[in-house]
Structures are given as C-alpha cells and as structure tokens.
Design a protein around this motif. Structure first.
Motif, PDB file in Angstrom:
ATOM      1  N   ASN A   6       0.837  -1.190   0.000  1.00 12.70           N
ATOM      2  CA  ASN A   6       0.000   0.000   0.000  1.00 12.70           C
ATOM      3  C   ASN A   6       0.876   1.246   0.000  1.00 12.70           C
ATOM      4  OD1 ASN A   6      -2.630  -1.466   0.425  1.00 12.70           O
ATOM      5  ND2 ASN A   6      -1.401  -2.220   2.116  1.00 12.70           N
ATOM      6  N   THR A   7       0.387   2.293  -0.629  1.00 14.02           N
ATOM      7  CA  THR A   7       1.160   3.511  -0.837  1.00 14.02           C
ATOM      8  C   THR A   7       1.016   4.480   0.334  1.00 14.02           C
ATOM      9  OG1 THR A   7       0.846   3.291  -3.212  1.00 14.02           O
ATOM     10  CG2 THR A   7       1.553   5.456  -2.413  1.00 14.02           C
ATOM     11  N   LEU A   8       2.159   5.020   0.750  1.00 13.58           N
ATOM     12  CA  LEU A   8       2.200   6.054   1.786  1.00 13.58           C
ATOM     13  C   LEU A   8       2.373   7.404   1.097  1.00 13.58           C
ATOM     14  CD1 LEU A   8       2.521   6.950   4.808  1.00 13.58           C
ATOM     15  CD2 LEU A   8       4.984   6.705   4.437  1.00 13.58           C
ATOM     16  N   THR A  37       3.414  -3.003   8.589  1.00 14.09           N
ATOM     17  CA  THR A  37       4.738  -2.397   8.681  1.00 14.09           C
ATOM     18  C   THR A  37       4.692  -1.218   9.653  1.00 14.09           C
ATOM     19  OG1 THR A  37       5.243  -3.023   6.408  1.00 14.09           O
ATOM     20  CG2 THR A  37       6.599  -1.277   7.386  1.00 14.09           C
ATOM     21  N   SER A  38       5.616  -1.188  10.618  1.00 10.53           N
ATOM     22  CA  SER A  38       5.648  -0.111  11.610  1.00 10.53           C
ATOM     23  C   SER A  38       6.382   1.104  11.051  1.00 10.53           C
ATOM     24  CB  SER A  38       6.353  -0.600  12.881  1.00 10.53           C
ATOM     25  OG  SER A  38       6.381   0.434  13.844  1.00 10.53           O
ATOM     26  N   LEU A  39       5.721   2.274  11.133  1.00  8.53           N
ATOM     27  CA  LEU A  39       6.284   3.532  10.650  1.00  8.53           C
ATOM     28  C   LEU A  39       6.234   4.568  11.759  1.00  8.53           C
ATOM     29  CD1 LEU A  39       4.539   3.637   7.155  1.00  8.53           C
ATOM     30  CD2 LEU A  39       6.900   2.967   7.627  1.00  8.53           C
ATOM     31  N   VAL A  40       7.254   5.417  11.817  1.00  7.22           N
ATOM     32  CA  VAL A  40       7.310   6.484  12.823  1.00  7.22           C
ATOM     33  C   VAL A  40       7.273   7.824  12.095  1.00  7.22           C
ATOM     34  CG1 VAL A  40       8.660   7.528  14.689  1.00  7.22           C
ATOM     35  CG2 VAL A  40       8.652   5.036  14.397  1.00  7.22           C
ATOM     36  N   VAL A  61      -4.335  12.557  15.196  1.00  8.35           N
ATOM     37  CA  VAL A  61      -3.677  11.584  16.073  1.00  8.35           C
ATOM     38  C   VAL A  61      -2.799  12.353  17.056  1.00  8.35           C
ATOM     39  CG1 VAL A  61      -3.736   9.706  14.390  1.00  8.35           C
ATOM     40  CG2 VAL A  61      -1.768  11.241  14.448  1.00  8.35           C
ATOM     41  N   GLU A  62      -2.492  11.730  18.178  1.00 10.72           N
ATOM     42  CA  GLU A  62      -1.677  12.356  19.228  1.00 10.72           C
ATOM     43  C   GLU A  62      -0.228  11.896  19.144  1.00 10.72           C
ATOM     44  OE1 GLU A  62      -2.745  14.664  21.512  1.00 10.72           O
ATOM     45  OE2 GLU A  62      -4.639  14.620  20.401  1.00 10.72           O
ATOM     46  N   LEU A  63       0.677  12.829  19.395  1.00  9.90           N
ATOM     47  CA  LEU A  63       2.099  12.490  19.436  1.00  9.90           C
ATOM     48  C   LEU A  63       2.461  11.940  20.810  1.00  9.90           C
ATOM     49  CD1 LEU A  63       3.756  15.616  17.761  1.00  9.90           C
ATOM     50  CD2 LEU A  63       2.960  13.523  16.668  1.00  9.90           C
ATOM     51  N   THR A  64       3.454  11.064  20.837  1.00  5.47           N
ATOM     52  CA  THR A  64       4.037  10.584  22.081  1.00  5.47           C
ATOM     53  C   THR A  64       5.520  10.912  22.015  1.00  5.47           C
ATOM     54  OG1 THR A  64       2.438   8.775  22.196  1.00  5.47           O
ATOM     55  CG2 THR A  64       4.421   8.561  23.545  1.00  5.47           C
ATOM     56  N   GLU A  65       5.966  11.779  22.926  1.00 10.57           N
ATOM     57  CA  GLU A  65       7.366  12.210  22.951  1.00 10.57           C
ATOM     58  C   GLU A  65       7.827  12.725  21.592  1.00 10.57           C
ATOM     59  OE1 GLU A  65       9.914   9.372  24.877  1.00 10.57           O
ATOM     60  OE2 GLU A  65       8.471   9.058  26.491  1.00 10.57           O
ATOM     61  N   GLY A  66       6.971  13.522  20.934  1.00  7.10           N
ATOM     62  CA  GLY A  66       7.340  14.193  19.697  1.00  7.10           C
ATOM     63  C   GLY A  66       7.152  13.419  18.414  1.00  7.10           C
ATOM     64  N   SER A  67       6.631  12.188  18.496  1.00  4.48           N
ATOM     65  CA  SER A  67       6.412  11.427  17.264  1.00  4.48           C
ATOM     66  C   SER A  67       5.154  10.565  17.386  1.00  4.48           C
ATOM     67  CB  SER A  67       7.625  10.553  16.938  1.00  4.48           C
ATOM     68  OG  SER A  67       7.809   9.585  17.947  1.00  4.48           O
ATOM     69  N   TYR A  68       4.755   9.972  16.266  1.00  4.60           N
ATOM     70  CA  TYR A  68       3.590   9.094  16.216  1.00  4.60           C
ATOM     71  C   TYR A  68       3.995   7.816  15.496  1.00  4.60           C
ATOM     72  CZ  TYR A  68      -0.951   7.231  14.830  1.00  4.60           C
ATOM     73  OH  TYR A  68      -2.032   6.415  14.643  1.00  4.60           O
ATOM     74  N   THR A  69       3.745   6.675  16.141  1.00  3.20           N
ATOM     75  CA  THR A  69       4.072   5.377  15.554  1.00  3.20           C
ATOM     76  C   THR A  69       2.778   4.665  15.188  1.00  3.20           C
ATOM     77  OG1 THR A  69       6.076   5.222  16.897  1.00  3.20           O
ATOM     78  CG2 THR A  69       5.252   3.175  15.932  1.00  3.20           C
ATOM     79  N   PHE A  70       2.727   4.108  13.979  1.00  2.00           N
ATOM     80  CA  PHE A  70       1.543   3.359  13.570  1.00  2.00           C
ATOM     81  C   PHE A  70       1.947   2.209  12.655  1.00  2.00           C
ATOM     82  CE2 PHE A  70       2.136   5.996   9.926  1.00  2.00           C
ATOM     83  CZ  PHE A  70       1.515   5.363   8.854  1.00  2.00           C
ATOM     84  N   ALA A  75      -4.356  -0.600   3.260  1.00  2.00           N
ATOM     85  CA  ALA A  75      -4.906   0.416   2.349  1.00  2.00           C
ATOM     86  C   ALA A  75      -3.868   1.527   2.217  1.00  2.00           C
ATOM     87  CB  ALA A  75      -6.210   0.967   2.915  1.00  2.00           C
ATOM     88  N   ASP A  76      -4.058   2.372   1.204  1.00  2.00           N
ATOM     89  CA  ASP A  76      -3.185   3.527   1.048  1.00  2.00           C
ATOM     90  C   ASP A  76      -3.428   4.493   2.206  1.00  2.00           C
ATOM     91  OD1 ASP A  76      -2.361   2.380  -1.312  1.00  2.00           O
ATOM     92  OD2 ASP A  76      -3.575   3.690  -2.590  1.00  2.00           O
TER      93      ASP A  76
END
Length: 166
Positions: A6-8, A37-40, A61-70, A75-76
């Motif tokens: 899927n495209t980011l 796939t885990s992306l930060v 979405v909310e940041l945790t310590e300045g970043s967001y991991t998902f 899907a794209d």
C-alpha cells in the motif's frame, strides 16, 4: 501469491518538515509497504513555527514524545501535519541595573514574570525595582516580585538602599 503493498503519501508542509522512518531509515512519499509495517512519523517545525496537529487519513492523532508510531493498514495512507507561526513577543521589559548596564526580558503582554535579584555592587545594597529613575527610597517592586508584562516597552530601574537608582 504476492502480498499487496500500500502507498504512503506524505503531505509535506511549506513551513516545516514531516519525516517518516521505518526501522530508523527515512522513507519517501510514494513508497509502498505491506500491511502491518511499523512507521514512525515526526513533525519538525521550522524556525518561527510551532506544531499544531498531525492527521492520518484526515483523522487527528496524538504524538508521544514528539512522534507518532503506527502500523501500515491494508490500504493507502495519507499523512499530513499543520504548523502555525509562533507568537512573537510584543512586550519588552528593560532592567537598568546601574545606568549603563541592562537586561531585556521579552514576552507576550499579560505574561507574569518574577523580577530578578542580583548581587549588589560595591557598598550599595540592591532593594528592588522602580519605574522612575528618580533615586526612589522605597522601590515599587521587591526583588523576586511578580510583574505583569504590558504591550510595548517598559523600563524598571534598580534601587539601592542608599537611595541611588540605576
């Protein structure tokens, strides 16, 4: 059987940067990933800007310590961030210590600060701050007193125990 990728899509703002990494390695908009796939995502404001919000497919979405991991869904995905101009100081307080040296404190009108104290010079004893440079005997503000900044420029003069002000 081939696993679908899927495209980011990364919508980079003009006034800051939005970086995405996979395992610590930068990825680009248009890259494709398997579901799971885990992306930060890390938003970084440019000088003069502050981070406001991050969205993934239009949902905040909310940041945790300045970043967001998902984890990449099946899907794209489109990631976007918004930044706004930082508030510029509109109030300046000049603290005149002895007539030829001074410190400046900048902030927003309405900000409350604690006035500094400093080591007295020679045989003079520092006792506070006054808005007039007329050798006040009793200062308007004690060292460490709260002071509310007003828009524009204000000056406070150091007051010494012997009645001299700076």
């Amino acid at each position: 059987m081939t696993t679908k990728k899927n495209t980011l899509t990364i919508e980079n703002p003009e006034n800051s940067t939005l970086s995405v990494t996979k395992g610590g390695v930068s990825v680009e908009s248009g890259d494709e990933f398997k579901a799971g796939t885990s992306l930060v995502v890390t938003p970084t404001p440019a000088t003069g800007y502050v981070f406001e919000s991050l969205t993934v497919d239009g949902s905040a979405v909310e940041l945790t310590e300045g970043s967001y991991t998902f984890n990449m869904p099946a899907a794209d995905v489109t990631i976007a961030a918004t930044f706004k101009e930082s508030a510029k100081p509109d109030a300046t307080l000049t603290l005149s210590k002895n007539g030829d040296t001074s410190d400046k404190i900048e902030g927003k009108a309405g900000d409350v600060i604690n006035l500094p104290t400093f080591k007295s010079e020679c045989s003079k004893t520092f006792v506070g701050w006054d808005s007039k440079s007329d050798c006040a005997v009793a200062p308007e503000y004690a060292p460490g007193a709260e002071y509310t900044l007003a828009a524009g420029t204000q000056i406070l003069y150091a007051v010494y125990a012997d009645g001299e002000s700076g």
